[in-house]
Design a protein around this motif. Structure first.
Motif, PDB file in Angstrom:
ATOM      1  N   THR A  95      28.967  62.905  52.641  1.00 28.82           N
ATOM      2  CA  THR A  95      27.487  63.370  53.059  1.00 28.82           C
ATOM      3  C   THR A  95      27.016  63.912  51.989  1.00 28.82           C
ATOM      4  N   VAL A  96      25.749  63.714  51.622  1.00 35.33           N
ATOM      5  CA  VAL A  96      25.103  64.355  50.468  1.00 35.33           C
ATOM      6  C   VAL A  96      24.179  65.623  50.836  1.00 35.33           C
ATOM      7  N   ALA A  97      24.461  66.757  50.148  1.00 30.89           N
ATOM      8  CA  ALA A  97      23.846  67.986  50.873  1.00 30.89           C
ATOM      9  C   ALA A  97      23.471  68.791  49.545  1.00 30.89           C
ATOM     10  N   GLY A  98      22.416  68.944  48.868  1.00 28.75           N
ATOM     11  CA  GLY A  98      22.000  69.484  47.811  1.00 28.75           C
ATOM     12  C   GLY A  98      22.240  69.165  46.616  1.00 28.75           C
ATOM     13  N   THR A 154      24.027  66.932  39.566  1.00 28.20           N
ATOM     14  CA  THR A 154      23.821  65.829  40.340  1.00 28.20           C
ATOM     15  C   THR A 154      24.030  66.023  41.625  1.00 28.20           C
ATOM     16  N   ALA A 155      23.969  64.893  42.702  1.00 28.91           N
ATOM     17  CA  ALA A 155      24.075  65.251  44.017  1.00 28.91           C
ATOM     18  C   ALA A 155      25.390  65.734  44.512  1.00 28.91           C
ATOM     19  N   ARG A 156      25.096  66.553  45.377  1.00 29.68           N
ATOM     20  CA  ARG A 156      26.356  67.439  46.104  1.00 29.68           C
ATOM     21  C   ARG A 156      26.968  66.365  47.167  1.00 29.68           C
ATOM     22  N   HIS A 157      28.081  66.035  46.908  1.00 29.73           N
ATOM     23  CA  HIS A 157      28.837  65.250  48.099  1.00 29.73           C
ATOM     24  C   HIS A 157      29.806  66.142  48.686  1.00 29.73           C
ATOM     25  N   VAL A 158      29.653  66.547  50.038  1.00 32.82           N
ATOM     26  CA  VAL A 158      30.509  67.228  50.863  1.00 32.82           C
ATOM     27  C   VAL A 158      31.046  66.482  51.868  1.00 32.82           C
ATOM     28  N   PRO A 159      32.303  67.203  52.640  1.00 32.78           N
ATOM     29  CA  PRO A 159      32.938  66.547  53.767  1.00 32.78           C
ATOM     30  C   PRO A 159      31.792  66.748  55.089  1.00 32.78           C
TER      31      PRO A 159
END
Length: 302
Positions: free
Chosen positions: A100-103, A109-114
Protein backbone atom coordinates in the motif's frame (compact mmCIF):
# COMPACT_ATOMS: atom_id res chain seq x y z
CA UNK A 1 17.26 -8.05 12.71
CA UNK A 2 19.18 -4.95 11.79
CA UNK A 3 18.37 -3.35 8.47
CA UNK A 4 22.01 -2.22 8.46
CA UNK A 5 23.04 -5.71 7.58
CA UNK A 6 26.72 -5.99 6.75
CA UNK A 7 26.85 -9.70 6.06
CA UNK A 8 24.77 -11.93 3.86
CA UNK A 9 25.34 -15.58 3.14
CA UNK A 10 26.26 -16.55 -0.43
CA UNK A 11 22.83 -18.14 -0.70
CA UNK A 12 20.90 -15.16 0.64
CA UNK A 13 19.15 -14.47 -2.66
CA UNK A 14 18.01 -18.06 -2.90
CA UNK A 15 16.89 -18.01 0.72
CA UNK A 16 14.86 -14.88 -0.01
CA UNK A 17 12.93 -16.69 -2.70
CA UNK A 18 12.08 -19.69 -0.56
CA UNK A 19 11.03 -17.56 2.37
CA UNK A 20 8.85 -15.29 0.29
CA UNK A 21 6.97 -18.09 -1.39
CA UNK A 22 6.64 -19.81 1.97
CA UNK A 23 4.99 -16.74 3.44
CA UNK A 24 2.56 -16.18 0.58
CA UNK A 25 1.60 -19.69 -0.41
CA UNK A 26 1.63 -21.37 2.96
CA UNK A 27 1.87 -18.66 5.61
CA UNK A 28 3.95 -21.15 7.54
CA UNK A 29 7.50 -20.40 8.58
CA UNK A 30 10.17 -22.99 9.09
CA UNK A 31 10.97 -23.60 12.74
CA UNK A 32 14.45 -22.38 13.65
CA UNK A 33 16.99 -24.96 14.76
CA UNK A 34 17.61 -25.54 18.39
CA UNK A 35 21.40 -25.63 18.24
CA UNK A 36 23.10 -23.10 20.47
CA UNK A 37 25.34 -22.33 23.37
CA UNK A 38 25.12 -24.57 26.41
CA UNK A 39 23.21 -22.87 29.19
CA UNK A 40 24.40 -22.68 32.78
CA UNK A 41 22.57 -24.77 35.34
CA UNK A 42 20.45 -21.87 36.57
CA UNK A 43 19.15 -21.01 33.13
CA UNK A 44 16.14 -22.67 31.63
CA UNK A 45 16.72 -24.30 28.25
CA UNK A 46 15.23 -22.65 25.21
CA UNK A 47 11.93 -24.15 24.17
CA UNK A 48 12.28 -26.98 21.71
CA UNK A 49 9.41 -25.47 19.76
CA UNK A 50 9.37 -22.01 18.22
CA UNK A 51 5.99 -20.32 18.18
CA UNK A 52 4.57 -19.41 14.79
CA UNK A 53 1.26 -17.98 13.72
CA UNK A 54 0.00 -21.27 12.36
CA UNK A 55 1.37 -24.02 14.57
CA UNK A 56 -0.62 -27.23 14.27
CA UNK A 57 -2.21 -28.57 17.43
CA UNK A 58 -1.91 -32.32 18.06
CA UNK A 59 -5.40 -32.22 19.53
CA UNK A 60 -7.09 -30.60 16.53
CA UNK A 61 -8.50 -32.84 13.82
CA UNK A 62 -8.44 -31.49 10.30
CA UNK A 63 -9.78 -32.72 7.01
CA UNK A 64 -6.65 -31.46 5.30
CA UNK A 65 -3.00 -31.74 6.27
CA UNK A 66 -1.29 -28.46 7.16
CA UNK A 67 0.45 -26.93 4.11
CA UNK A 68 4.20 -27.31 4.00
CA UNK A 69 6.76 -24.55 3.63
CA UNK A 70 8.38 -24.22 0.21
CA UNK A 71 11.83 -25.83 0.41
CA UNK A 72 14.93 -23.72 -0.13
CA UNK A 73 16.78 -24.14 -3.43
CA UNK A 74 19.87 -26.38 -3.38
CA UNK A 75 23.13 -24.73 -2.38
CA UNK A 76 24.65 -25.61 -5.75
CA UNK A 77 21.84 -25.64 -8.33
CA UNK A 78 22.43 -27.51 -11.57
CA UNK A 79 19.24 -26.39 -13.35
CA UNK A 80 17.51 -23.03 -13.55
CA UNK A 81 14.16 -24.51 -12.53
CA UNK A 82 15.59 -25.37 -9.11
CA UNK A 83 15.58 -21.65 -8.26
CA UNK A 84 12.53 -19.45 -7.74
CA UNK A 85 12.22 -16.60 -10.25
CA UNK A 86 13.35 -13.39 -8.57
CA UNK A 87 10.65 -11.17 -10.11
CA UNK A 88 7.93 -13.60 -9.09
CA UNK A 89 9.36 -13.73 -5.57
CA UNK A 90 9.31 -9.93 -5.29
CA UNK A 91 5.71 -9.84 -6.52
CA UNK A 92 4.80 -12.52 -3.97
CA UNK A 93 6.39 -10.52 -1.15
CA UNK A 94 4.35 -7.46 -2.13
CA UNK A 95 1.17 -9.53 -2.22
CA UNK A 96 1.91 -11.09 1.18
CA UNK A 97 2.45 -7.69 2.81
CA UNK A 98 -0.50 -6.15 0.97
CA UNK A 99 1.59 -3.41 -0.62
CA UNK A 100 0.00 0.00 0.00
CA UNK A 101 1.32 3.47 -0.86
CA UNK A 102 0.99 5.97 1.98
CA UNK A 103 3.01 9.19 2.02
CA UNK A 104 6.66 9.74 1.18
CA UNK A 105 9.96 8.25 2.33
CA UNK A 106 12.83 10.36 3.71
CA UNK A 107 14.34 10.45 0.21
CA UNK A 108 11.10 11.72 -1.32
CA UNK A 109 10.06 8.47 -2.98
CA UNK A 110 6.62 6.90 -2.54
CA UNK A 111 6.30 5.16 0.82
CA UNK A 112 5.12 1.56 0.52
CA UNK A 113 3.73 -0.01 3.71
CA UNK A 114 1.99 -3.28 4.60
CA UNK A 115 -1.80 -3.32 4.61
CA UNK A 116 -3.58 -3.62 7.93
CA UNK A 117 -5.84 -6.31 6.46
CA UNK A 118 -3.15 -8.22 4.54
CA UNK A 119 -1.84 -11.74 5.10
CA UNK A 120 1.19 -10.44 7.02
CA UNK A 121 -0.97 -8.43 9.41
CA UNK A 122 -3.25 -11.41 9.99
CA UNK A 123 -0.32 -13.71 10.67
CA UNK A 124 1.11 -11.22 13.14
CA UNK A 125 -2.25 -10.90 14.92
CA UNK A 126 -2.39 -14.67 15.44
CA UNK A 127 1.20 -14.82 16.66
CA UNK A 128 0.74 -11.97 19.13
CA UNK A 129 -2.42 -13.53 20.55
CA UNK A 130 -0.49 -16.74 21.11
CA UNK A 131 2.38 -14.86 22.75
CA UNK A 132 0.02 -13.01 25.06
CA UNK A 133 -1.53 -16.27 26.22
CA UNK A 134 1.90 -17.73 26.83
CA UNK A 135 3.16 -14.71 28.79
CA UNK A 136 0.01 -14.59 30.88
CA UNK A 137 0.40 -18.25 31.85
CA UNK A 138 4.16 -17.99 32.38
CA UNK A 139 3.91 -15.31 35.02
CA UNK A 140 2.49 -17.92 37.36
CA UNK A 141 5.82 -19.78 37.11
CA UNK A 142 8.04 -16.71 37.21
CA UNK A 143 7.20 -14.35 40.01
CA UNK A 144 10.53 -12.49 40.19
CA UNK A 145 12.33 -10.38 37.58
CA UNK A 146 10.77 -11.89 34.49
CA UNK A 147 11.69 -10.35 31.13
CA UNK A 148 11.15 -10.53 27.40
CA UNK A 149 13.67 -9.66 24.67
CA UNK A 150 12.67 -8.09 21.36
CA UNK A 151 14.81 -7.65 18.28
CA UNK A 152 14.22 -4.30 16.54
CA UNK A 153 14.21 -4.46 12.73
CA UNK A 154 11.30 -6.53 11.42
CA UNK A 155 10.44 -7.69 14.90
CA UNK A 156 9.50 -4.36 16.46
CA UNK A 157 9.92 -1.94 13.53
CA UNK A 158 8.89 -2.95 10.02
CA UNK A 159 11.40 -2.15 7.25
CA UNK A 160 9.21 -3.02 4.25
CA UNK A 161 9.23 0.63 3.11
CA UNK A 162 13.04 0.57 2.94
CA UNK A 163 13.21 -2.79 1.17
CA UNK A 164 10.80 -1.64 -1.52
CA UNK A 165 12.64 1.67 -1.89
CA UNK A 166 15.94 -0.15 -2.52
CA UNK A 167 14.41 -3.04 -4.49
CA UNK A 168 15.71 -5.47 -1.82
CA UNK A 169 19.33 -4.41 -2.38
CA UNK A 170 21.69 -3.70 0.52
CA UNK A 171 22.43 0.04 0.63
CA UNK A 172 23.98 1.07 3.99
CA UNK A 173 23.93 4.82 3.37
CA UNK A 174 20.24 4.76 2.44
CA UNK A 175 19.51 2.53 5.41
CA UNK A 176 21.16 4.99 7.78
CA UNK A 177 19.06 7.78 6.25
CA UNK A 178 15.86 5.88 7.03
CA UNK A 179 17.03 5.00 10.55
CA UNK A 180 17.98 8.59 11.42
CA UNK A 181 14.66 9.82 10.05
CA UNK A 182 12.86 7.35 12.33
CA UNK A 183 10.95 6.30 9.24
CA UNK A 184 9.88 2.76 10.14
CA UNK A 185 6.35 1.88 11.27
CA UNK A 186 5.70 -0.69 13.96
CA UNK A 187 5.40 -4.35 13.17
CA UNK A 188 1.68 -5.00 13.47
CA UNK A 189 0.50 -5.60 17.06
CA UNK A 190 3.99 -5.62 18.60
CA UNK A 191 3.59 -2.35 20.58
CA UNK A 192 0.42 -3.90 22.02
CA UNK A 193 2.36 -7.01 23.01
CA UNK A 194 5.08 -4.93 24.66
CA UNK A 195 2.53 -3.00 26.70
CA UNK A 196 0.68 -6.20 27.55
CA UNK A 197 3.90 -7.75 28.88
CA UNK A 198 4.92 -4.68 30.87
CA UNK A 199 1.46 -4.44 32.47
CA UNK A 200 1.94 -8.02 33.71
CA UNK A 201 5.27 -7.42 35.36
CA UNK A 202 7.69 -8.19 32.55
CA UNK A 203 10.77 -6.04 31.98
CA UNK A 204 11.31 -5.24 28.29
CA UNK A 205 14.74 -5.45 26.66
CA UNK A 206 15.42 -4.49 23.04
CA UNK A 207 18.39 -6.21 21.38
CA UNK A 208 19.44 -5.05 17.90
CA UNK A 209 22.36 -5.43 15.53
CA UNK A 210 22.24 -1.73 14.71
CA UNK A 211 25.42 0.25 15.36
CA UNK A 212 25.77 1.93 18.75
CA UNK A 213 25.84 5.40 17.15
CA UNK A 214 22.20 4.91 16.14
CA UNK A 215 20.93 4.64 19.72
CA UNK A 216 18.99 7.93 19.82
CA UNK A 217 17.34 7.35 16.45
CA UNK A 218 16.43 3.78 17.36
CA UNK A 219 14.96 4.69 20.74
CA UNK A 220 13.08 7.59 19.16
CA UNK A 221 11.56 5.46 16.43
CA UNK A 222 10.39 2.84 18.94
CA UNK A 223 8.59 5.38 21.13
CA UNK A 224 7.26 7.21 18.05
CA UNK A 225 5.28 4.14 16.99
CA UNK A 226 3.97 3.26 20.43
CA UNK A 227 6.53 1.14 22.29
CA UNK A 228 7.24 1.92 25.94
CA UNK A 229 10.36 4.04 26.36
CA UNK A 230 13.48 1.91 26.74
CA UNK A 231 16.12 3.17 29.20
CA UNK A 232 19.72 2.96 27.99
CA UNK A 233 20.36 -0.21 29.97
CA UNK A 234 17.44 -1.96 28.28
CA UNK A 235 18.24 -1.09 24.67
CA UNK A 236 21.29 -3.02 23.48
CA UNK A 237 23.00 -2.03 20.25
CA UNK A 238 26.04 -3.77 18.78
CA UNK A 239 28.91 -2.31 20.77
CA UNK A 240 31.63 -4.95 20.80
CA UNK A 241 33.61 -3.17 23.51
CA UNK A 242 31.12 -4.45 26.09
CA UNK A 243 32.84 -6.79 28.57
CA UNK A 244 30.36 -9.63 28.11
CA UNK A 245 31.38 -9.80 24.43
CA UNK A 246 35.10 -10.14 25.12
CA UNK A 247 35.15 -13.81 24.09
CA UNK A 248 34.22 -12.96 20.48
CA UNK A 249 35.11 -9.27 20.00
CA UNK A 250 35.85 -7.61 17.68
CA UNK A 251 34.34 -10.12 15.23
CA UNK A 252 31.24 -11.36 17.06
CA UNK A 253 28.71 -13.07 14.83
CA UNK A 254 25.06 -12.17 15.27
CA UNK A 255 24.46 -15.41 17.16
CA UNK A 256 27.40 -14.77 19.49
CA UNK A 257 26.47 -11.14 20.08
CA UNK A 258 22.84 -11.83 20.81
CA UNK A 259 23.21 -15.00 22.87
CA UNK A 260 25.99 -13.49 25.01
CA UNK A 261 23.91 -10.37 25.57
CA UNK A 262 20.96 -12.49 26.68
CA UNK A 263 23.35 -14.32 29.01
CA UNK A 264 24.39 -10.94 30.40
CA UNK A 265 20.74 -9.98 30.98
CA UNK A 266 20.13 -13.19 32.90
CA UNK A 267 23.32 -12.57 34.92
CA UNK A 268 21.57 -9.45 36.23
CA UNK A 269 18.97 -11.70 37.84
CA UNK A 270 16.33 -11.72 35.10
CA UNK A 271 14.70 -14.76 33.58
CA UNK A 272 14.07 -14.26 29.87
CA UNK A 273 10.68 -15.89 29.50
CA UNK A 274 10.34 -15.15 25.78
CA UNK A 275 12.67 -14.04 22.99
CA UNK A 276 11.21 -12.49 19.82
CA UNK A 277 13.10 -12.25 16.51
CA UNK A 278 12.61 -12.44 12.75
CA UNK A 279 15.87 -14.30 12.04
CA UNK A 280 17.16 -17.65 13.25
CA UNK A 281 20.28 -15.82 14.43
CA UNK A 282 18.08 -13.73 16.76
CA UNK A 283 16.81 -16.84 18.47
CA UNK A 284 19.43 -19.59 18.76
CA UNK A 285 22.14 -19.78 21.40
CA UNK A 286 20.03 -20.29 24.51
CA UNK A 287 19.17 -17.95 27.39
CA UNK A 288 15.43 -17.80 26.78
CA UNK A 289 12.63 -20.07 27.88
CA UNK A 290 10.69 -19.78 24.62
CA UNK A 291 11.37 -18.37 21.16
CA UNK A 292 8.87 -16.62 18.90
CA UNK A 293 9.78 -16.36 15.20
CA UNK A 294 8.39 -13.23 13.56
CA UNK A 295 7.59 -13.66 9.84
CA UNK A 296 10.03 -11.97 7.45
CA UNK A 297 10.35 -13.20 3.86
CA UNK A 298 12.39 -10.15 2.72
CA UNK A 299 15.95 -11.15 3.63
CA UNK A 300 18.07 -13.67 5.47
CA UNK A 301 20.84 -12.95 7.97
CA UNK A 302 23.07 -15.74 9.35
Amino acid sequence: MSVLRTLRSPTALASLGAAALSAVVTLVLATPGSAGAQRPARSRPASAHTASAHAASPHTASAHAAPRAVPAPPKHPTRANQIQNIDQVKAAIKAYYGDTVAGRNPDGTARHVPAANGAYAKQMAALVRRAERYLNAARQRHTHRRAIVLDVDDTSLNTYNFEIDTNFVRRPAKSAQFVRARAFPAVFHMPRLAKYARARGYTLFFLTGRAAKLRAATAGNLTKVGFPAAPKGRLFLKDQTRPWLSSCAPTCTTIEYKSLTRKHIESLGYTIVANFGDQRSDLVGGYAEKRFKIPNPMYYLP
